[in-house]
Every structure is written in structure tokens, then in C-alpha cells.
Scaffold this motif. Sequence first.
Motif, PDB file in Angstrom:
ATOM      1  N   MET A 350       0.845  -1.205   0.000  1.00 54.66           N
ATOM      2  CA  MET A 350       0.000   0.000   0.000  1.00 54.66           C
ATOM      3  C   MET A 350       0.882   1.257   0.000  1.00 54.66           C
ATOM      4  O   MET A 350       0.657   2.193  -0.765  1.00 54.66           O
ATOM      5  N   ASP A 351       1.924   1.241   0.848  1.00 54.21           N
ATOM      6  CA  ASP A 351       2.830   2.395   0.911  1.00 54.21           C
ATOM      7  C   ASP A 351       3.678   2.508  -0.357  1.00 54.21           C
ATOM      8  O   ASP A 351       3.970   3.606  -0.832  1.00 54.21           O
ATOM      9  N   GLU A 352       4.061   1.343  -0.899  1.00 56.14           N
ATOM     10  CA  GLU A 352       4.893   1.366  -2.107  1.00 56.14           C
ATOM     11  C   GLU A 352       4.119   1.958  -3.286  1.00 56.14           C
ATOM     12  O   GLU A 352       4.665   2.710  -4.085  1.00 56.14           O
ATOM     13  N   TYR A 353       2.828   1.629  -3.369  1.00 54.96           N
ATOM     14  CA  TYR A 353       2.004   2.211  -4.440  1.00 54.96           C
ATOM     15  C   TYR A 353       1.979   3.739  -4.306  1.00 54.96           C
ATOM     16  O   TYR A 353       2.120   4.466  -5.291  1.00 54.96           O
ATOM     17  N   ASP A 354       1.839   4.223  -3.056  1.00 54.69           N
ATOM     18  CA  ASP A 354       1.855   5.675  -2.830  1.00 54.69           C
ATOM     19  C   ASP A 354       3.183   6.283  -3.278  1.00 54.69           C
ATOM     20  O   ASP A 354       3.230   7.383  -3.836  1.00 54.69           O
ATOM     21  N   SER A 355       4.281   5.549  -3.023  1.00 54.34           N
ATOM     22  CA  SER A 355       5.598   6.082  -3.421  1.00 54.34           C
ATOM     23  C   SER A 355       5.711   6.107  -4.952  1.00 54.34           C
ATOM     24  O   SER A 355       6.279   7.039  -5.521  1.00 54.34           O
ATOM     25  N   TYR A 356       5.147   5.107  -5.640  1.00 58.02           N
ATOM     26  CA  TYR A 356       5.129   5.117  -7.116  1.00 58.02           C
ATOM     27  C   TYR A 356       4.348   6.334  -7.604  1.00 58.02           C
ATOM     28  O   TYR A 356       4.733   7.001  -8.558  1.00 58.02           O
ATOM     29  N   GLU A 357       3.228   6.594  -6.918  1.00 59.71           N
ATOM     30  CA  GLU A 357       2.386   7.732  -7.316  1.00 59.71           C
ATOM     31  C   GLU A 357       3.135   9.044  -7.084  1.00 59.71           C
ATOM     32  O   GLU A 357       3.089   9.955  -7.915  1.00 59.71           O
ATOM     33  N   GLY A 358       3.851   9.140  -5.963  1.00 59.76           N
ATOM     34  CA  GLY A 358       4.651  10.331  -5.663  1.00 59.76           C
ATOM     35  C   GLY A 358       5.703  10.584  -6.728  1.00 59.76           C
ATOM     36  O   GLY A 358       5.909  11.724  -7.186  1.00 59.76           O
ATOM     37  N   PRO A 396       0.825   7.000   5.642  1.00 60.72           N
ATOM     38  CA  PRO A 396       1.398   5.661   5.816  1.00 60.72           C
ATOM     39  C   PRO A 396       0.347   4.682   6.379  1.00 60.72           C
ATOM     40  O   PRO A 396      -0.412   5.035   7.285  1.00 60.72           O
ATOM     41  N   TYR A 397       0.312   3.489   5.811  1.00 57.55           N
ATOM     42  CA  TYR A 397      -0.693   2.495   6.184  1.00 57.55           C
ATOM     43  C   TYR A 397      -0.653   2.184   7.685  1.00 57.55           C
ATOM     44  O   TYR A 397      -1.688   2.133   8.350  1.00 57.55           O
ATOM     45  N   HIS A 398       0.563   1.995   8.219  1.00 58.47           N
ATOM     46  CA  HIS A 398       0.668   1.666   9.652  1.00 58.47           C
ATOM     47  C   HIS A 398       0.144   2.801  10.534  1.00 58.47           C
ATOM     48  O   HIS A 398      -0.356   2.568  11.623  1.00 58.47           O
ATOM     49  N   PHE A 519       8.317   3.934  13.955  1.00 59.19           N
ATOM     50  CA  PHE A 519       6.907   3.923  14.363  1.00 59.19           C
ATOM     51  C   PHE A 519       5.963   3.451  13.270  1.00 59.19           C
ATOM     52  O   PHE A 519       4.955   2.826  13.546  1.00 59.19           O
ATOM     53  N   LEU A 520       6.293   3.769  11.998  1.00 58.51           N
ATOM     54  CA  LEU A 520       5.330   3.552  10.913  1.00 58.51           C
ATOM     55  C   LEU A 520       5.876   2.745   9.744  1.00 58.51           C
ATOM     56  O   LEU A 520       5.158   2.485   8.781  1.00 58.51           O
ATOM     57  N   ASN A 521       7.174   2.363   9.819  1.00 52.29           N
ATOM     58  CA  ASN A 521       7.797   1.671   8.689  1.00 52.29           C
ATOM     59  C   ASN A 521       7.644   2.478   7.396  1.00 52.29           C
ATOM     60  O   ASN A 521       7.379   1.935   6.336  1.00 52.29           O
ATOM     61  N   ALA A 522       7.764   3.812   7.534  1.00 51.86           N
ATOM     62  CA  ALA A 522       7.600   4.704   6.375  1.00 51.86           C
ATOM     63  C   ALA A 522       8.682   5.785   6.432  1.00 51.86           C
ATOM     64  O   ALA A 522       9.312   5.974   7.468  1.00 51.86           O
ATOM     65  N   ASP A 523       8.880   6.488   5.316  1.00 47.59           N
ATOM     66  CA  ASP A 523       9.911   7.536   5.285  1.00 47.59           C
ATOM     67  C   ASP A 523       9.377   8.900   5.699  1.00 47.59           C
ATOM     68  O   ASP A 523      10.127   9.820   5.946  1.00 47.59           O
TER      69      ASP A 523
END
Length: 548
Positions: A350-358, A396-398, A519-523
Motif C-alpha cells: 500500500m505504501d509502495e504504491y503511494d511512493s510510485y504515485e509520488g 502511511p498504512y501503519h 513507528f510507521l515503517n515509512a519515510d
Amino acid sequence: MKEEDNHNHQSVIGKGTWLDKVADTLIKREKKLGRKLDLIRVESGLGASGIPHIGSMGDAVRAYGIALALQNMGYKAELIAYSDDMDGLRKIPAGLPDWLKEHIARPVSEIPDPFGNCHASYGAHMSSLLLDGLDGAGIKYRFQSGREAYKSGKLVSQIDRILQSSEKLGKKIAEFVGQDKYVSVLPYFPVCSSCGRLYTAAAEKYMPDEKKVTYACKGSRIGKNEVAGCGHKGEADITKGEGKLAWKVEFAARWQAFDVRFEAYGKDIMDSVRVNDWVCDEILGHPHPLHVKYEMFLDKSGKKISKSAGNVLTPQMWLRYGTPESILLLLFKRIAGTHHVGLEDVPALMDEYDSYEGLYFGKVKEDNQAKLTKIKGIYEYINKLNPPKQPAPHAPYHFLVQQASIYPSDPDRLEKVFARLGKYGMVKEKSDAIMRKIQLAANWADDNASRVGDEKFEVQLTDNQRKAVTELIGVMNEEFAGVQETPENAKALQSRVFDIARANGMEPKEFFTLLYRMFLNADRGPRIGNYFLDLGAERVSSVLKRYL
């Protein structure tokens, strides 16, 4: 410089993805063969004998991806989703009723629906689960039932030619794969007119003038079990679908009948594909389709995901937590290599798709041009060559899971999570997309309640970072324990985090990214000051301590 750019640009095929490379190879091959290109058909076989899983869906989705790449090149292309619903039931998948034992070896399209009477047959129910997954992901296809293909005579001329060449074929199969069964038996399974079983009746002789096969129902070994025959001797009419071709030759018949130009396959049926290619070329005089071989989907323990093993991960299970786009990303990202896949991959995808979109919309920078081209291409294929005009709001999904877990049974739960997003400056306005994401994350929070809040992500701390984290724990406990979340307090905490970063030789941005990872496994994520005060000093400290 310009010339070099031009050279790089030239070497990109289509949108720079593996789908484009395959489509390009296919077109070059078709032109060499001199075949018409007014409509290019790609095919995927849908198993109808067990619960369809993410791997079965992968086969159809990737074939559809090739059709999209062909459309991108200006060709008309369609996916045929062919259901193997004439197949016999070989064993009972885990969790299905015991009464199915009586139906072992019967065609799945002749077995009652084990889930109640919502579908005409067992086979129709299983096919519908996969088609439902494809519909949910927006995949366009033309459905072809195997039973209908046999009963309506669509495969008659292929069956006739294969059975007339059975002697040559039997020797070739033995030579190819060391299986001498078809030297003495025809590669055709009649359905015994007395007991209704497939596989138990051995086809003995083909009568081409009458288009009939003589058989004796002698019984057969199916998997590890012997299935007794009923002893009946009879004739099966190939024009009426009173039997089906063996797998070693059936693909070839389908490929010619429906003029299929591409079909991918899993490495577990490599031998069957080799034989079918030969049958297609030599017996049916139709060049076999282009293939791509893919690895099987394995679960996290390394076991093959299968209908009978009971470790099935279905598209429906995935779509309870993730968007259709996250499934398509999993399937389009790459074809090579083994996929270890489980529901725990949903948040990352889910987060990776957001990063592709970014990256697609230039919100995130990527200096590697080839990588950027490929990511943009995959993003466009996930969106069926019709990408949105602007990016959806990202969180972020988490983070959404954490927030949803704060309000487990609140009727206004989704609204409250959305309000938090606004407060943290993560979204400006409400949209269906963000509310849908909050709902998916809430489903995850509900079904994984024991894990939420206890997760530890993969973060390795340097000595400096370790020191900074230790200092932050001290600050949280000594200065911010029990402190209310107000704009002033949030600002004060935010600036303390800045100070700690600088005091330990770090850019603040590096420290913030580290905290989001923990905390969120996100950047990236919410404003740290507000977020930490909302979580409370105790919870923040306990998460930080996990990484020391």
C-alpha cells in the motif's frame, strides 16, 4: 550530452517495463511468422477445481498486462480467461465438505456447489471466485468455459487431428517427458456414461468417421489414491463434449481453436507446455504462442500456495485490507524470481504504491532515469493506461492502522481518524479514496489487534542514532509525561526533537525519517510533535526502547 540522452531514450521499449519487452518480442515474432495482427489474443487458464488464490489470479493479471502493453503499442488485444471446468476433481481442498468424496474424478462442472446453491456447479462457483477477484481489480477479459467449448464443438477439429495422430504423439510424449502411458492409451479422457467419472475410463480406439472413442471404465490412480472403475464399456462422442483431452495436448487444442498468441506458465507445468508446443506446431500446424515462465507463489514458510494445502491466500482476503492497485503492483512489479507472499505484505505494498504515485507526479525525486521510467510505466499499467489527473492523499498504512486501533468500536471511527489526518496536516480535503484507505486499515487493525502497537520494524541504529533515541526517551518521560496535546506543546516537543538531532551530529530530517521508520515503517508521516503527544509519553518511550 543530448546525443547520449537520445540514445538512452531510444533504448527504452514502450514504457520501459518487462511487460513492454514481452509485447515487443511478441510483435516481432508474429511479424516473422507472417500472421495477421488485427486482434491479438492472450490467454490465461483458470483452475476450477479448488479455491483460487493470488497465484491463480497472477496468471490472468499478467496476461492482461501484456494485452495492455500491446494496446499501448497500438494493437487491438484481448485476454481470454479459459476456465478448466471440465477438469475432474482429484482431491478435496482443505475445509470443504466430506460428501465431495463421492464426486472424486467427476468433472467439476457436474458436481453440486459445495457452498450452497448459489452457482450451477462446483466448477462454476470456483471460477466465479477468481472472476470476482479480476472484476474487483478492474481486469477486462472474455470468459470461456471449458465445458462450453467441448459441448458446443469448438475443439472438435483439434481433438480429431490429435486422436488421429495418437501413435506419433504417444512416442513423442515418452521421448519428451519419459511418460509412456500414451503409447497404449489415447490422450483423451471419456466421461464414463455409467458412473460419470473422468480419468477412470481408458480410451482404447478412435473411430474418425463417427468421431467417437471406445473406452472401458477400468479405474485409475489419481494422486496417491486408487479410484475404482465401474467396469462399463462404451463410446464417447467427441462432438458432444463427452470427454476431454489430456493436459499434455489440451493447451495446444485451445491455442489453435482460439488463435492464442501469448500464454505465461508456472514452472510446475513446464513439461506439459513443451509437449503442447510440439503438438501445436507439428500436429495442428499452428505456431505455438509466445511464453513467459514465472516462479510459483510461496507462503512465508516457503511452501507452495495451493488449493489443497489449505494455505490459500485469496484475492478476496487481500482486498479486505488492500486496494486493487496494491495487488496489481505485486503482480506487475516483476515476473522473475520467487514470490514469498502473505497478508503481512499488504501494508508495505500500500505504501509502495503511494511512493510510485509520488514519483509519477514528481512529488518525490528519483535521479536514476531508467528506474524512474520503469516505475512510471508500472504505475500507468496498474491504472490500465488511464492514470488519475492528480495524486490521491497519502498517509502511511501503519499510521492509519494505529489511529484506527485507538477507536475500536466507535461508530464515528472513520471520521475521527480522518480528523487526525487533518490535524497533522497530512490531508486537506475528504475524498472517497482516503476514506476507503481508512476503512481498509481499520479492517487490518480489527483482525490483527494483538499485533498492532507491538510491531518492530527492521531498523539498524548507529551509535549516534542510539544516543539520540536514548535522549529522546529521557525528554519524553521527564518533560512531556502527561502533557496535553496543544499547538504550543506540540511545537515545543518538535523543537526538542530538532535539538536532539543536531546535538548528535544529525540533520533533523535524518532523525525524523528514522523515527517514522521506527513507528510507521515509512519515510514520512505526521508532524512528530502532535503525533507523539497524541500517542502519549509512555507509549512513545516503549516503542523507542524496542530499538535499543
